[in-house]
Design a protein around this motif. Structure first.
Motif, short mmCIF file in Angstrom:
data_model
loop_
_atom_site.label_atom_id
_atom_site.label_comp_id
_atom_site.label_asym_id
_atom_site.label_seq_id
_atom_site.Cartn_x
_atom_site.Cartn_y
_atom_site.Cartn_z
N MET A 1 52.08 -12.78 40.76
CA MET A 1 51.06 -13.49 41.54
C MET A 1 50.44 -14.58 40.69
N GLU A 2 50.35 -15.81 41.23
CA GLU A 2 49.82 -16.93 40.48
C GLU A 2 48.31 -17.04 40.67
N VAL A 3 47.67 -17.74 39.72
CA VAL A 3 46.23 -17.98 39.82
C VAL A 3 45.97 -18.99 40.93
N PRO A 4 45.02 -18.70 41.83
CA PRO A 4 44.69 -19.67 42.88
C PRO A 4 44.25 -20.99 42.28
N PRO A 5 44.54 -22.12 42.94
CA PRO A 5 44.19 -23.43 42.37
C PRO A 5 42.69 -23.68 42.26
N GLU A 6 41.92 -23.03 43.13
CA GLU A 6 40.46 -23.23 43.13
C GLU A 6 39.76 -21.91 42.80
N PRO A 7 38.54 -21.99 42.20
CA PRO A 7 37.80 -20.77 41.83
C PRO A 7 37.53 -19.87 43.03
N VAL A 8 37.66 -18.57 42.80
CA VAL A 8 37.32 -17.56 43.80
C VAL A 8 36.08 -16.83 43.29
N PHE A 9 35.02 -16.79 44.11
CA PHE A 9 33.72 -16.35 43.63
C PHE A 9 33.73 -14.94 43.05
N HIS A 10 34.28 -13.97 43.78
CA HIS A 10 34.20 -12.59 43.31
C HIS A 10 35.05 -12.38 42.05
N ILE A 11 36.14 -13.12 41.95
CA ILE A 11 36.96 -13.02 40.73
C ILE A 11 36.20 -13.62 39.55
N THR A 12 35.58 -14.75 39.78
CA THR A 12 34.82 -15.41 38.71
C THR A 12 33.72 -14.51 38.19
N VAL A 13 32.93 -13.93 39.10
CA VAL A 13 31.83 -13.04 38.70
C VAL A 13 32.36 -11.84 37.93
N GLY A 14 33.39 -11.22 38.47
CA GLY A 14 33.96 -10.04 37.81
C GLY A 14 34.47 -10.33 36.41
N LEU A 15 35.16 -11.46 36.25
CA LEU A 15 35.72 -11.80 34.94
C LEU A 15 34.64 -12.18 33.94
N PHE A 16 33.59 -12.83 34.41
CA PHE A 16 32.48 -13.15 33.49
C PHE A 16 31.78 -11.87 33.03
N ILE A 17 31.70 -10.88 33.90
CA ILE A 17 31.12 -9.59 33.50
C ILE A 17 31.99 -8.94 32.43
N VAL A 18 33.32 -8.96 32.63
CA VAL A 18 34.23 -8.41 31.62
C VAL A 18 34.06 -9.15 30.30
N LEU A 19 33.97 -10.47 30.38
CA LEU A 19 33.81 -11.28 29.17
C LEU A 19 32.53 -10.91 28.43
N LEU A 20 31.45 -10.73 29.16
CA LEU A 20 30.18 -10.36 28.53
C LEU A 20 30.27 -8.96 27.91
N LEU A 21 30.91 -8.03 28.60
CA LEU A 21 31.07 -6.68 28.04
C LEU A 21 31.86 -6.71 26.74
N VAL A 22 32.91 -7.51 26.71
CA VAL A 22 33.74 -7.62 25.51
C VAL A 22 32.95 -8.24 24.36
N LEU A 23 32.08 -9.18 24.69
CA LEU A 23 31.30 -9.87 23.65
C LEU A 23 30.13 -9.02 23.14
N ILE A 24 29.60 -8.14 23.98
CA ILE A 24 28.35 -7.45 23.64
C ILE A 24 28.57 -6.01 23.18
N LEU A 25 29.33 -5.23 23.94
CA LEU A 25 29.40 -3.79 23.69
C LEU A 25 29.91 -3.40 22.29
N PRO A 26 30.91 -4.10 21.72
CA PRO A 26 31.35 -3.69 20.38
C PRO A 26 30.27 -3.80 19.31
N PHE A 27 29.23 -4.60 19.59
CA PHE A 27 28.13 -4.74 18.63
C PHE A 27 26.97 -3.79 18.91
N LYS A 28 26.95 -3.24 20.11
CA LYS A 28 25.80 -2.44 20.52
C LYS A 28 26.09 -0.95 20.63
N VAL A 29 27.34 -0.60 20.85
CA VAL A 29 27.70 0.80 21.08
C VAL A 29 28.62 1.26 19.95
N ARG A 30 28.14 2.21 19.15
CA ARG A 30 28.86 2.63 17.95
C ARG A 30 30.25 3.19 18.26
#
Length: 364
Positions: A1-30
């Protein structure tokens, strides 16, 4: 399945949440900091699921790439290199460590550190970043330094190795993909293309890092240099290779899962903004970003600035580059320990190179 040519709102929100979790949790949770491999694997699976990009091809790639690098005729990958070198050192550690210690005694610790960082940084483009990372890890273990200084040496050396590996297509996946994408018109990129494009920036950077590494250990007083005791069991050697395998697979999934963000947003950012936005490669597979960003329509100035920012950012955190993953696993370096050293060095290097590129009007 290819990436849609234009942003999809729910995908964008979900992926930004994943990105934030990856950036934050390794520093906050032992527990996450101590188990980065399964955490990144879970995040990679979640990201691909949110993006809807699951395919048999992706599953095969995630399972295969740690043991069979792309564009290699025989099955060779980071898993085998880490495992085979680990087994050799397990069997012949006295002889291997003895050779390093002999050189160290002869030249002194500052010269040894300078030569190690310089040579490994330059050789990584020839013997591959994977082999270089394993050698670096074992050299770090024999240095008569306390843990803090030893981690500092490893982080500085990994910056140098990551820079140097980009000079030829055999060094690392980033350079392989960049040359592949630019092999046609108008650049006709060949084996030495990246060396000609980046050599004047990368080689002085490696030397500067080597000098800095030597300076950072200059206050260390060593009375006697002994061959260290080898403390790993056969089981730990095998487990470490498996953990590296999981980490690489996880980064492939995470990179593919987050690729819609790069396609929808990163690719539309002006060159100056892209230079700083590429710091995301500190936690994201930089080969994925190269695949999205680098195009033959870009000017040499744009290609140069994008690659330099990716190479530097890759040294800032453990997931950013293969040498970081291998070295952190061998020396049991945690994310916070790496970040305290890697982030300041990376920020300074990014600022210095940005000033140089701006002075050349490369980002105009």
């Amino acid at each position: 399945m290819e990436v849609p040519p234009e942003p999809v709102f729910h995908i964008t929100v979900g992926l930004f949440i994943v990105l934030l979790l990856v950036l934050i949790l390794p520093f906050k949770v032992r527990i996450i900091e101590e188990n980065l491999e399964p955490f990144f694997l879970i995040m990679g699976i979640v990201a691909v699921t949110i993006s809807g990009l699951w395919s048999l091809e992706l599953i095969v790639e995630a399972l295969k790439e740690p043991v069979w690098l792309p564009n290699t005729p025989v099955p060779i990958g980071i898993f085998q290199v880490v495992l085979i070198f680990g087994l050799l050192i397990y069997k012949f550690n006295r002889q291997i460590y003895g050779s390093f210690v002999s050189i160290l005694r002869r030249v002194g610790i500052r010269t040894f550190v300078f030569l190690t960082i310089t040579l490994l940084g330059l050789l990584s483009s020839v013997i591959s970043v994977i082999v270089t990372a394993v050698i670096l890890s074992e050299i770090a273990l024999i240095l008569p330094l306390d843990r803090k200084k030893k981690i500092e040496f490893v982080v500085i050396a990994c910056f140098a190795v990551g820079l140097g590996a980009a000079l030829t297509p055999v060094g690392e996946p980033l350079s392989t993909i960049a040359v592949s994408k630019l092999k046609g018109e108008p650049y006709h990129a060949g084996f030495l293309f990246l060396l000609k494009l980046l050599g004047a920036y990368v080689i002085p950077g490696i030397l500067a890092l080597a000098l800095y590494g030597a300076y950072r250990v200059s206050s260390t007083t060593v009375d006697r240099i002994e061959i260290p005791e080898y403390e790993e069991s056969l089981r730990s050697v095998i487990v470490r290779a498996i953990r590296v395998y999981i980490f690489v697979s996880a980064l492939i999934l995470l990179g593919r899962g987050l690729s819609p963000l790069a396609i929808w947003y990163f690719s539309k950012v002006p060159p100056i903004g892209l230079y700083w936005l590429n710091t995301i490669s500190a936690i994201l597979d930089n080969a994925t970003l190269v695949a999205v960003e680098i195009e033959p329509e870009m000017s040499l100035a744009q290609i140069k600035s994008a690659l330099i920012s990716l190479l530097i950012s890759g040294g800032m955190l453990i997931p950013g580059n293969i040498p970081n993953i291998v070295s952190a696993g061998r020396l049991k370096i945690r994310m916070n320990e790496w970040a305290r050293i890697g982030v300041p060095i990376g920020v300074v290097m990014l600022a210095v190179y940005f000033a140089i590129l701006m002075a050349e009007c490369s980002l105009c």
